[in-house]
Every structure is written in C-alpha cells, then in structure tokens.
Design an enzyme around this catalytic site. Sequence first.
Site, PDB file in Angstrom:
ATOM      1  N   GLU A 129       0.822  -1.210   0.000  1.00 39.64           N
ATOM      2  CA  GLU A 129       0.000   0.000   0.000  1.00 39.64           C
ATOM      3  C   GLU A 129       0.854   1.258   0.000  1.00 39.64           C
ATOM      4  OE1 GLU A 129      -4.243  -1.182   2.111  1.00 39.64           O
ATOM      5  OE2 GLU A 129      -2.729  -0.102   3.286  1.00 39.64           O
ATOM      6  N   GLU A 166      -6.400  -7.216  -1.041  1.00 40.20           N
ATOM      7  CA  GLU A 166      -6.802  -6.988   0.350  1.00 40.20           C
ATOM      8  C   GLU A 166      -8.110  -6.226   0.377  1.00 40.20           C
ATOM      9  OE1 GLU A 166      -3.760  -5.372   2.983  1.00 40.20           O
ATOM     10  OE2 GLU A 166      -5.282  -4.150   4.012  1.00 40.20           O
TER      11      GLU A 166
END
Length: 324
Positions: free
Chosen positions: A162, A250
């Site tokens: 991320e 995710e």
Amino acid sequence: MKFLFVLGLVFACSVNFSVAKDAALETVSKHGQLSVSGVDLVDSNGEKVQLKGMSLFWDVWMPQYYNKEAIDGVHDLCHSNAVRAAISVTTERDGGYIETPDASLERLYAVIDAAIADDIYVVVDWHDHEADSHLNYSLDFFDKVSKKYTGVPNILYETFNEPTGQSWSDVLKPYHEAVIKTIRANDPDNVIIVGTPTWSQSVDQAAANPITGQKNIMYTLHFYAGTHKQWLRDTANGALSNGIPIFVSEYGTVNADGDGSVDEAESRLWYDWLDEHNISYLNWAVSDKVEGASALQPNTTAANTCKEEFLTASGKFVVAQNKA
C-alpha cells in the site's frame, strides 16, 4: 402452444444460469499457469479464472498462522483457492525483513510450500508503505523468492502492498519496473501485482500511465466496505475501461481502520461488482486480533483456523462468499 414455447424461450434467455463456484474447488491442478488477457485473469486454457481467499496478517505479529496447519484451514474451511502472505518489511518496534530476513523468509517459505501442497495459489506480498525507500531490500527479496520457486505456477508476486502519497509516475512506476525486471530475470511468466497510490485505491492514476513492455501485470485495488463506497467502484470502473486489469489483494468487510461491525449491504455491493468483472479478492485477515476485520476469534490456534466455531462475524460472512 407456439406462444407458450416462445414465451418459455424468452424466459430462459432472460435468466442467468451461471453456476456458483466454491473457490476451494478451483485449484492449481484445475487451472494451472495463470496469465493476464486484457483486463482478465485467465488460466492455462485461456478461460477466465477468479481467485477468492484470505490474506494472512503481518507475519511478525501473527507468525502462528504461517504454517501448514493454518493454510490447510484456509483452503479446506475458509473455502479459498488463494492465500496471501503479508511479509512485513519494517515496523516501529518489532522488526521485519530488513532486520530479520532469514526469519521472514522461513515464515514465507512455510506458507508457499503449504499452498503448493494444498494445490492453491499464493500471493507473495511485500507488505510495506514505504517500499520506494527500501528498493534494494525489495530487489533482494524478490530475487531470492523468484529464484527459489522458478517455474512454480502457484505463485503471484505483489511488489508493494500500500503506497500512501507517493507519485505514481515519478516514484511508484519506476519502483515497480525495477522490481519487475528482477523477478522476470528468474520467472518470466507468473503474474505480478503492483500497488497503486493512496493505499492502493488510485488505480485511475496507474491507468493514465500504465506499465508497458511487460506481460501478466495487474494493478492493486484495496477497499474496506464500511468506508469505501460507490465512488471507489466508479474509479475502478474507469480504470477497467482504460484496459487496466485489477486484483483486490486486500479487502475488509468493516471500516478502513480495521474495526467496526460488518457492513453487509456495502460488502454485497462490492461482491456483486467483483464477480461481475471477474476480479479476484482476498480478505483481510487471518488474524485473532480483537478488531472487526479479523476472521478468527481471540486465541484461535493454527489447528482451528477457519473452523466455524472459531470464526468472527466477518469471518463467517467472508467464508459464505468464498463458497458462493
């Protein structure tokens, strides 16, 4: 009678006869080597394939699930054909790959070997928010893993979990290109998933300047249903329209901070959208942490991973979807 026949034919054509698939049955031995065709993940026969499963938690904080017992549960009882190993790179107090590479690799290899034994796919996730600052470590990590498992069709690589505020064009794209080059020196075929800006939400920025000259590249989209609504699906729709293949490595059924109750209505909207577009999705997380996103009750052992009586509200909701 002719009218009834025609009416019946029209009715039949209007009904969706698609068969729901239990992800646990959609295994590597069935689908083989994965690749990317257009915006779709496809199998060795060129047929569309969808991965549905679970992401493990940061390995330094939940090492008890980085083993064969837990992965057996992920496949058999969480009805998954994929698991994600979230390899911590650096943490404020508990280390990660940079400080303890041997321990990190030992945990990762245990998960990969278990996934191979269980005939499922495994996403090797460089779980970092500042991977652009750790490029040399990234290259070392992916070189080692791709050399060790060259030619193994089970593996997908996720090069940057991320990113936060980094520029796509100036920082992230060059970073990904460097890591892709390292992986491709050892593994020319397996799918590589690249992180996008804003905690892997801004797929539109990647769509405006995609990676070229490479095959089997997908772009990460992360969402948490309690926080991320139609606006993010609209962003993703735009990226798909521009030819960017998306992989949800995710997602959570709760809020973006990992807590709160399951937002069933918004989660179902996401599931419908993901299934409509044949996008793979892995739930965060195989964890017994006391928070809404955890799939497991506190103190759940590896041997009890995904057993129904040890699942949280989110865990039960996700498992039902993995079976659908």
